[in-house]
Structure formats: structure tokens, C-alpha cells
Design a protein around this motif. Structure first.
Motif, PDB file in Angstrom:
ATOM      1  N   VAL A   1      45.020 -48.712 -15.522  1.00 24.09           N
ATOM      2  CA  VAL A   1      45.604 -49.609 -14.516  1.00 24.09           C
ATOM      3  C   VAL A   1      45.274 -49.126 -13.105  1.00 24.09           C
ATOM      4  N   ARG A   2      45.402 -47.828 -12.875  1.00 20.67           N
ATOM      5  CA  ARG A   2      45.116 -47.290 -11.537  1.00 20.67           C
ATOM      6  C   ARG A   2      43.647 -47.509 -11.161  1.00 20.67           C
TER       7      ARG A   2
ATOM      8  N   ASP B   1      43.449 -43.296 -16.455  1.00 19.45           N
ATOM      9  CA  ASP B   1      44.536 -44.197 -16.080  1.00 19.45           C
ATOM     10  C   ASP B   1      43.924 -45.565 -15.793  1.00 19.45           C
TER      11      ASP B   1
ATOM     12  N   GLN C   1      43.049 -51.035 -10.272  1.00 25.05           N
ATOM     13  CA  GLN C   1      43.515 -51.314  -8.909  1.00 25.05           C
ATOM     14  C   GLN C   1      42.449 -50.951  -7.882  1.00 25.05           C
TER      15      GLN C   1
ATOM     16  N   PHE D   1      55.830 -55.686 -16.227  1.00 22.66           N
ATOM     17  CA  PHE D   1      56.426 -54.774 -17.198  1.00 22.66           C
ATOM     18  C   PHE D   1      57.408 -53.825 -16.507  1.00 22.66           C
ATOM     19  N   LEU D   2      56.997 -53.238 -15.402  1.00 21.79           N
ATOM     20  CA  LEU D   2      57.866 -52.316 -14.679  1.00 21.79           C
ATOM     21  C   LEU D   2      59.066 -53.041 -14.083  1.00 21.79           C
TER      22      LEU D   2
ATOM     23  N   ILE E   1      45.704 -57.830 -15.716  1.00 25.29           N
ATOM     24  CA  ILE E   1      46.227 -56.581 -16.263  1.00 25.29           C
ATOM     25  C   ILE E   1      47.132 -55.885 -15.246  1.00 25.29           C
ATOM     26  N   ILE E   2      46.694 -55.867 -13.996  1.00 24.31           N
ATOM     27  CA  ILE E   2      47.504 -55.247 -12.937  1.00 24.31           C
ATOM     28  C   ILE E   2      48.823 -55.990 -12.767  1.00 24.31           C
ATOM     29  N   GLU E   3      48.751 -57.317 -12.774  1.00 26.43           N
ATOM     30  CA  GLU E   3      49.977 -58.116 -12.605  1.00 26.43           C
ATOM     31  C   GLU E   3      50.915 -57.932 -13.788  1.00 26.43           C
ATOM     32  N   ASP E   4      50.359 -57.875 -15.011  1.00 30.92           N
ATOM     33  CA  ASP E   4      51.205 -57.653 -16.189  1.00 30.92           C
ATOM     34  C   ASP E   4      51.878 -56.293 -16.136  1.00 30.92           C
ATOM     35  N   SER E   5      51.165 -55.288 -15.648  1.00 33.64           N
ATOM     36  CA  SER E   5      51.775 -53.960 -15.547  1.00 33.64           C
ATOM     37  C   SER E   5      52.933 -53.974 -14.552  1.00 33.64           C
ATOM     38  N   ARG E   6      52.768 -54.726 -13.456  1.00 33.97           N
ATOM     39  CA  ARG E   6      53.858 -54.834 -12.480  1.00 33.97           C
ATOM     40  C   ARG E   6      55.058 -55.551 -13.081  1.00 33.97           C
TER      41      ARG E   6
END
Length: 293
Positions: free
Chosen positions: A4-5, A2, A8, A79-80, A72-77
Motif C-alpha cells: 500500500v505504501r 509494504d 501511494q 478498512f482503517l 487499493i489505496i482507497e480500500d485500505s483507508r
């Protein structure tokens, strides 16, 4: 893994310079964070954090990758968040209708959609556009569903069954076909046809003209996108047009039942793929079927 995890974990340790404090901010115990970071480093083949008895230090490689990890973390947030916004947008339904539908049919569809929405009575936003534009907007998710003319290309959307709506021929009030007891197709040969231009839906346009040619009418087209445009063109005396059953009869025009099969309007509902819209499609289909009777 995972990614993204594990990123983090990396960012949290890098910012706090301590595994314990990083784990606390993540709502975890220290072992999963430490193990996850090791798996990330193994996967990358790089040492990101130097471990020490009293804390942690970011390596040169870790410092170089840290800004990208944050992105990457910010983009994943985001996206959600965007996905959640799209889900929430269904509480405000955006739908479209071809302008060839009369106002009463559109109003019935809006009322049916409003009653079918969850929560009940949620806002319904109506867009009027030509068939090609409506299909494109549904495909891109700008609209959730639309009533379009058939035939047309429906790739990339969910398409429902075809419904046939009867249409009358709209004639100038003093024209011979308006006054005849049994009007014939050849009586329209001195009139242009006021209808939507070909680019609005090439397949439907070509089918209509072919049907009229089989009845001996090789018509000249005068572009008219809406029923108002059709009525104005017909009232001028040089055109005939078509109107669905609920369209009003305007001054200077007459509605006659002729060329029944040729001028019938075939429509279908198209909906955005991947969304649960069956109850809304049913609500519109029910109103179209009522209008077809």
C-alpha cells in the motif's frame, strides 16, 4: 514489501508528474519515494514511470494499473476507517438478553453496564432475542455481548461461566397445583407448557423436556417467547409456565416453588472474540449472581 505504501508513492508521482512534488505531498523527501517506486517496479517486473530530468511520465503499463492502485489505496483507508468506527462503537454498547430473563434482572444488567462503560454513562442499547439469534449476533459483532440460555452452541464467541437462576412454576390461579399445600409434578399433567419454541434454543429445549419426562410429565408445548406471553397463556387456564424471581405475578396466575431443579434457568454471558470486554462481562455477571441468590 509494504504494497500500500509503495502504491501511494506510485500514485503520487503519477498525479504530480514530478518526484519532488510527490514527495512533498507525502510528507517525505525525494529519495525514499524514488527508491520505493523502484522496488515496486522490480517486484512487478514492469516499468510504471519514465524518469526525466524535468519530471516523470506514466508508462502505458503504469496507466493501465493506476486506477487499480487508487482503488487499493482507497480500500485500505476505508478498512482503517471502519476499524476506527468499530472501536468508537464501544462507546455505544449493544448487548442482548434472552426474553426469559425478567425485566428487573435486565434493568439491573443495563444499569451495571452503564456504570462500567467508558466514558461513564455512555449509551447502552438492549436487544431482546432468542438464544440462537443472540449467539449469532455476538459472533458477527452486531452485539458486543449477550446473556443466553445454557446449554447452547457457543462456537466463535467467548463464553463465560454458567449461572443458575431459580424459577417458579406459573400456574392458573384456580388450578389444583396452585391450591395444594405440597404441589406435585403429576398435578400438572392436564396442562400444556407455555415456553419458548424449540428453534429458540434446541439444546435447552430438549434438556427441559427430558427433565420433565423424568418426573412423569410428557408435556405439550404452547409457544410463549416472553413472560407476558407465558402469563397470558397461564391466565387462560390451560397452561403452566416458568418465571424468574423478579417477574411480577399477574392476575389469574400463581407462582409456586416446585420442580426446582427441572425448571431452574441456566444462563451464561457470551462476548465477541477479539474485544476487551472483561469489565463489561464482569458487570453483567455480578448482577446475574445477585439474581441467583
Amino acid at each position: 514489501m509494504d504494497l500500500v505504501r509503495h502504491l501511494q508513492y506510485f500514485v503520487a508521482v503519477a498525479e504530480h508528474r514530478h518526484f519532488g512534488r510527490a514527495a512533498t505531498t507525502l510528507g517525505l523527501t525525494q529519495p525514499p519515494v524514488s527508491q520505493g517506486l523502484r522496488r515496486l517496479e522490480t517486484h512487478l517486473g514492469l516499468r510504471l514511470i519514465e524518469r526525466a530530468r524535468d519530471g516523470a511520465m506514466v508508462t502505458a503499463e503504469g496507466a493501465a494499473l493506476l486506477p487499480r492502485a487508487r482503488l487499493i489505496i482507497e480500500d485500505s483507508r476505508r478498512f482503517l476507517d471502519d476499524a476506527a468506527d468499530l472501536l468508537g462503537a464501544l462507546h455505544v454498547l449493544r448487548w442482548g438478553a434472552t426474553p426469559q430473563l425478567d425485566d428487573e434482572v435486565v434493568a439491573r444488567c443495563v444499569d451495571g453496564l452503564r456504570r462500567a462503560m467508558t466514558p461513564a454513562g455512555a449509551p447502552v442499547r438492549t436487544v431482546t432475542a432468542d438464544t440462537v439469534q443472540l449467539v449469532s449476533d455476538v459472533r458477527r459483532g452486531v452485539l458486543q455481548l449477550a446473556v443466553v440460555e445454557h446449554p447452547t452452541l457457543v462456537d466463535g464467541v467467548i463464553a463465560g461461566p454458567v449461572v443458575t437462576l431459580n424459577r417458579s412454576v406459573v400456574l392458573p390461579a384456580g388450578h389444583r397445583a396452585a391450591k395444594a399445600k405440597s404441589p406435585r409434578a403429576q398435578m400438572l399433567s392436564d396442562l400444556e407448557l407455555a415456553t419458548v419454541p424449540r428453534e429458540a434454543n434446541p439444546a435447552g429445549y430438549d434438556l427441559l423436556l427430558d427433565s420433565l419426562r423424568r418426573r412423569g410429565l410428557d408435556v405439550v408445548i404452547r409457544p410463549a417467547a416472553t413472560h407476558r406471553d407465558v402469563s397470558a397463556a397461564v391466565a387462560s387456564g390451560g397452561c403452566f409456565g416458568m418465571a424468574t424471581g423478579g417477574a411480577p405475578v399477574h392476575t389469574g396466575t400463581v407462582h409456586r416453588r416446585m420442580l426446582v431443579d427441572e425448571v431452574a434457568m441456566r444462563v451464561r454471558i457470551v462476548a465477541t472474540a477479539g474485544l476487551d470486554l472483561d469489565h463489561l462481562v464482569y458487570a453483567v455477571d455480578r448482577e446475574l449472581l445477585r439474581a441467583s441468590r
